[in-house]
Design an enzyme around this catalytic site. Sequence first.
Site, PDB file in Angstrom:
ATOM      1  N   TRP A 159       0.789  -1.227   0.000  1.00  0.00           N
ATOM      2  CA  TRP A 159       0.000   0.000   0.000  1.00  0.00           C
ATOM      3  C   TRP A 159       0.819   1.274   0.000  1.00  0.00           C
ATOM      4  O   TRP A 159       0.299   2.356  -0.212  1.00  0.00           O
ATOM      5  CB  TRP A 159      -0.951   0.029   1.196  1.00  0.00           C
ATOM      6  CG  TRP A 159      -0.319  -0.210   2.552  1.00  0.00           C
ATOM      7  CD1 TRP A 159      -0.344  -1.371   3.258  1.00  0.00           C
ATOM      8  CD2 TRP A 159       0.415   0.731   3.355  1.00  0.00           C
ATOM      9  NE1 TRP A 159       0.335  -1.226   4.451  1.00  0.00           N
ATOM     10  CE2 TRP A 159       0.805   0.055   4.537  1.00  0.00           C
ATOM     11  CE3 TRP A 159       0.777   2.076   3.204  1.00  0.00           C
ATOM     12  CZ2 TRP A 159       1.545   0.683   5.551  1.00  0.00           C
ATOM     13  CZ3 TRP A 159       1.514   2.697   4.201  1.00  0.00           C
ATOM     14  CH2 TRP A 159       1.882   1.999   5.358  1.00  0.00           C
ATOM     15  N   ASN A 160       2.134   1.192   0.231  1.00  0.00           N
ATOM     16  CA  ASN A 160       2.907   2.426   0.412  1.00  0.00           C
ATOM     17  C   ASN A 160       3.215   3.152  -0.899  1.00  0.00           C
ATOM     18  O   ASN A 160       3.274   4.375  -0.926  1.00  0.00           O
ATOM     19  CB  ASN A 160       4.191   2.159   1.207  1.00  0.00           C
ATOM     20  CG  ASN A 160       5.085   1.108   0.580  1.00  0.00           C
ATOM     21  OD1 ASN A 160       4.634   0.262  -0.191  1.00  0.00           O
ATOM     22  ND2 ASN A 160       6.357   1.138   0.914  1.00  0.00           N
ATOM     23  N   LYS A 183      -2.589  -8.193  -8.137  1.00  0.00           N
ATOM     24  CA  LYS A 183      -3.535  -7.903  -7.059  1.00  0.00           C
ATOM     25  C   LYS A 183      -2.951  -6.803  -6.173  1.00  0.00           C
ATOM     26  O   LYS A 183      -1.970  -7.022  -5.480  1.00  0.00           O
ATOM     27  CB  LYS A 183      -3.811  -9.141  -6.193  1.00  0.00           C
ATOM     28  CG  LYS A 183      -4.952  -8.927  -5.198  1.00  0.00           C
ATOM     29  CD  LYS A 183      -4.907  -9.875  -4.029  1.00  0.00           C
ATOM     30  CE  LYS A 183      -3.905  -9.433  -2.978  1.00  0.00           C
ATOM     31  NZ  LYS A 183      -4.320  -8.160  -2.288  1.00  0.00           N
ATOM     32  N   PRO A 184      -3.556  -5.606  -6.194  1.00  0.00           N
ATOM     33  CA  PRO A 184      -3.078  -4.557  -5.303  1.00  0.00           C
ATOM     34  C   PRO A 184      -3.529  -4.799  -3.876  1.00  0.00           C
ATOM     35  O   PRO A 184      -4.443  -5.602  -3.617  1.00  0.00           O
ATOM     36  CB  PRO A 184      -3.742  -3.301  -5.879  1.00  0.00           C
ATOM     37  CG  PRO A 184      -5.009  -3.804  -6.486  1.00  0.00           C
ATOM     38  CD  PRO A 184      -4.681  -5.174  -7.026  1.00  0.00           C
ATOM     39  N   GLY A 236       5.816  -6.679  -0.022  1.00  0.00           N
ATOM     40  CA  GLY A 236       4.936  -6.707   1.136  1.00  0.00           C
ATOM     41  C   GLY A 236       5.708  -6.982   2.410  1.00  0.00           C
ATOM     42  O   GLY A 236       6.920  -6.805   2.490  1.00  0.00           O
ATOM     43  N   SER A 237       4.985  -7.469   3.403  1.00  0.00           N
ATOM     44  CA  SER A 237       5.560  -7.691   4.725  1.00  0.00           C
ATOM     45  C   SER A 237       6.311  -9.015   4.791  1.00  0.00           C
ATOM     46  O   SER A 237       6.121  -9.915   3.955  1.00  0.00           O
ATOM     47  CB  SER A 237       4.446  -7.699   5.771  1.00  0.00           C
ATOM     48  OG  SER A 237       3.589  -8.818   5.580  1.00  0.00           O
ATOM     49  N   GLU A 258      10.115  -8.972  -2.181  1.00  0.00           N
ATOM     50  CA  GLU A 258      10.729  -7.742  -1.669  1.00  0.00           C
ATOM     51  C   GLU A 258       9.978  -7.381  -0.397  1.00  0.00           C
ATOM     52  O   GLU A 258       8.817  -6.979  -0.434  1.00  0.00           O
ATOM     53  CB  GLU A 258      10.623  -6.624  -2.721  1.00  0.00           C
ATOM     54  CG  GLU A 258      11.649  -5.521  -2.536  1.00  0.00           C
ATOM     55  CD  GLU A 258      11.185  -4.447  -1.573  1.00  0.00           C
ATOM     56  OE1 GLU A 258      11.911  -4.192  -0.591  1.00  0.00           O
ATOM     57  OE2 GLU A 258      10.113  -3.876  -1.767  1.00  0.00           O
ATOM     58  N   LEU A 259      10.640  -7.560   0.741  1.00  0.00           N
ATOM     59  CA  LEU A 259       9.942  -7.516   2.029  1.00  0.00           C
ATOM     60  C   LEU A 259      10.403  -6.313   2.857  1.00  0.00           C
ATOM     61  O   LEU A 259      10.631  -5.248   2.315  1.00  0.00           O
ATOM     62  CB  LEU A 259      10.154  -8.853   2.747  1.00  0.00           C
ATOM     63  CG  LEU A 259       9.826 -10.095   1.894  1.00  0.00           C
ATOM     64  CD1 LEU A 259      10.141 -11.374   2.649  1.00  0.00           C
ATOM     65  CD2 LEU A 259       8.392 -10.075   1.410  1.00  0.00           C
ATOM     66  N   CYS A 292      10.443   0.722   2.816  1.00  0.00           N
ATOM     67  CA  CYS A 292      11.245  -0.403   3.307  1.00  0.00           C
ATOM     68  C   CYS A 292      12.722  -0.020   3.437  1.00  0.00           C
ATOM     69  O   CYS A 292      13.462  -0.666   4.178  1.00  0.00           O
ATOM     70  CB  CYS A 292      11.073  -1.619   2.411  1.00  0.00           C
ATOM     71  SG  CYS A 292      11.408  -1.301   0.672  1.00  0.00           S
ATOM     72  N   GLU A 391      10.883  -3.353  12.588  1.00  0.00           N
ATOM     73  CA  GLU A 391      10.607  -2.328  11.581  1.00  0.00           C
ATOM     74  C   GLU A 391       9.460  -1.437  12.055  1.00  0.00           C
ATOM     75  O   GLU A 391       8.407  -1.924  12.457  1.00  0.00           O
ATOM     76  CB  GLU A 391      10.230  -2.994  10.257  1.00  0.00           C
ATOM     77  CG  GLU A 391      10.014  -2.023   9.126  1.00  0.00           C
ATOM     78  CD  GLU A 391       9.676  -2.718   7.811  1.00  0.00           C
ATOM     79  OE1 GLU A 391      10.031  -2.182   6.746  1.00  0.00           O
ATOM     80  OE2 GLU A 391       9.057  -3.796   7.858  1.00  0.00           O
TER      81      GLU A 391
END
Length: 488
Positions: A159-160, A183-184, A236-237, A258-259, A292, A391
């Site tokens: 979402w960022n 998928k957003p 994402g997370s 990519e976390l 991130c 984080e």
Amino acid sequence: MSFAALERLGIPLNSVFINGAWTASDSTETIEVHNPKNESVVATVCKGSPGDAERAVAAARAAFPAWAAQSAIARAGLLQRFAALIDEHGDTLAELLVSEQGKPLAEAKIEVGFTSLLLRHAAESARWIEGEILPGDAPREQVWIQRVPFGVVAAMTAWNFPAALFARKVGPALVAGNTIVLKPHEFTPLSSLYLAELGARAGLPKGVLNVVLGAGREVGAHLVTHAHTDLVSLTGSVRAGGEIYAAAAPQLKPLRLELGGKAPFIVMDDADIDAAVTAAMASKFFAGGSVCTSNDRMYIHERVYDTFMEKFLSAVGALRVGDPMTDVQIGPRISKGEVEKLERIAATAAEQGATPLLKHEGPAGLDARGNWFLPTIFSVPSNDLRIMKDETFGPMVAALKISDFDEALKYANESDYGLSAYVFTQSNARIMRCIGELNFGEIYINRPGGESVHGFHTGYKNSGLGGEDGRHGIEGFMRKKTMYNRFG
């Protein structure tokens, strides 16, 4: 504003984008998209369903042979046209980002520019798709190694940066010859819907780009485990990445994850202090710290600690906070849940011995209905506090005084994350040591964060697998095929 912007392009909010057309979702349920500034409803979209994902994958799979058969240059031309349309509609897209995500308008415009740049760079990369010819072991034989697309890519975005991450997945996937189902995040679906329509207007063939909506553990999980998705790409997370890793394991499906990150910000005694403060501000508070690669823990040499912190705290106190459609630097958080998370981190830090140095007061009349967490700075007595490990993903950071570079490297590496790090020093010896001793995939030396489209954005440890951007990022959307050609 959000509904009107989509309506002007003929985008029905009860639909998903499958096979080049707006199609009614299988789900009769809806999701409200809220403006983080005041929690007002800016749009209501369909919830989405695994059935939608099923149809989207089928469309992408059917479109793949013809799309892969096109020349890379032809695919690149469509991406260039797509980027031009983004520029043409940039102001509207930026306002859409503000309404669904809450970032300041000036930053939303930066994101829109980066979105079109990512697509243009992907298009330019068409001429980087190279094979190799090696001598064979036998006479009149050659070994050909070709780079070919995977097939159907399942992509999920955070979402960022909902628009930029869309382009970061779609651009390289398509130029490499794959088709894609994206998928957003359910918090920020509107910009992806808008971009899907622009992609269609750019001339992307039916089924090449599909956008479905829904929750990650339902629609996203279906895409990950689907027998006909060939590569999964997530931003994402760490939690989401771990769940996808486990779900994809039975099929041994290739992943690009990519976390999260917990970037150390090291300032040595020979640093340009003013430059370091400027970079610390930009790297912490751009997008409100929801990045991130954000400066998330600071290690400041004892000889310059007081000078650095005095200037840093003064700059933080001067940040403009408020309505993101106005000239501010800090807007609201995406959700109440994010605010509560930051409040828990701050409370735990205080309980563990952190000293609060600054809590931004904010302007008078800030709308209490919004998702507000104001910039907060701590000092800490050791590297063992949770605030130095977890984080934050928000406008909060803690500083620890260090005595030498060895200590800075030790503390920096004491992390489960390994995405980005910052180092401020004039010593070439220290800079060179970073290559071998600082365990992060991306290191910024004497500058703020912000990766280049031709670099390589990659993390170690819990920060992910694979990477994005540049030549190596494009290669992540291709696999190799070896042919032994005996011609006589």
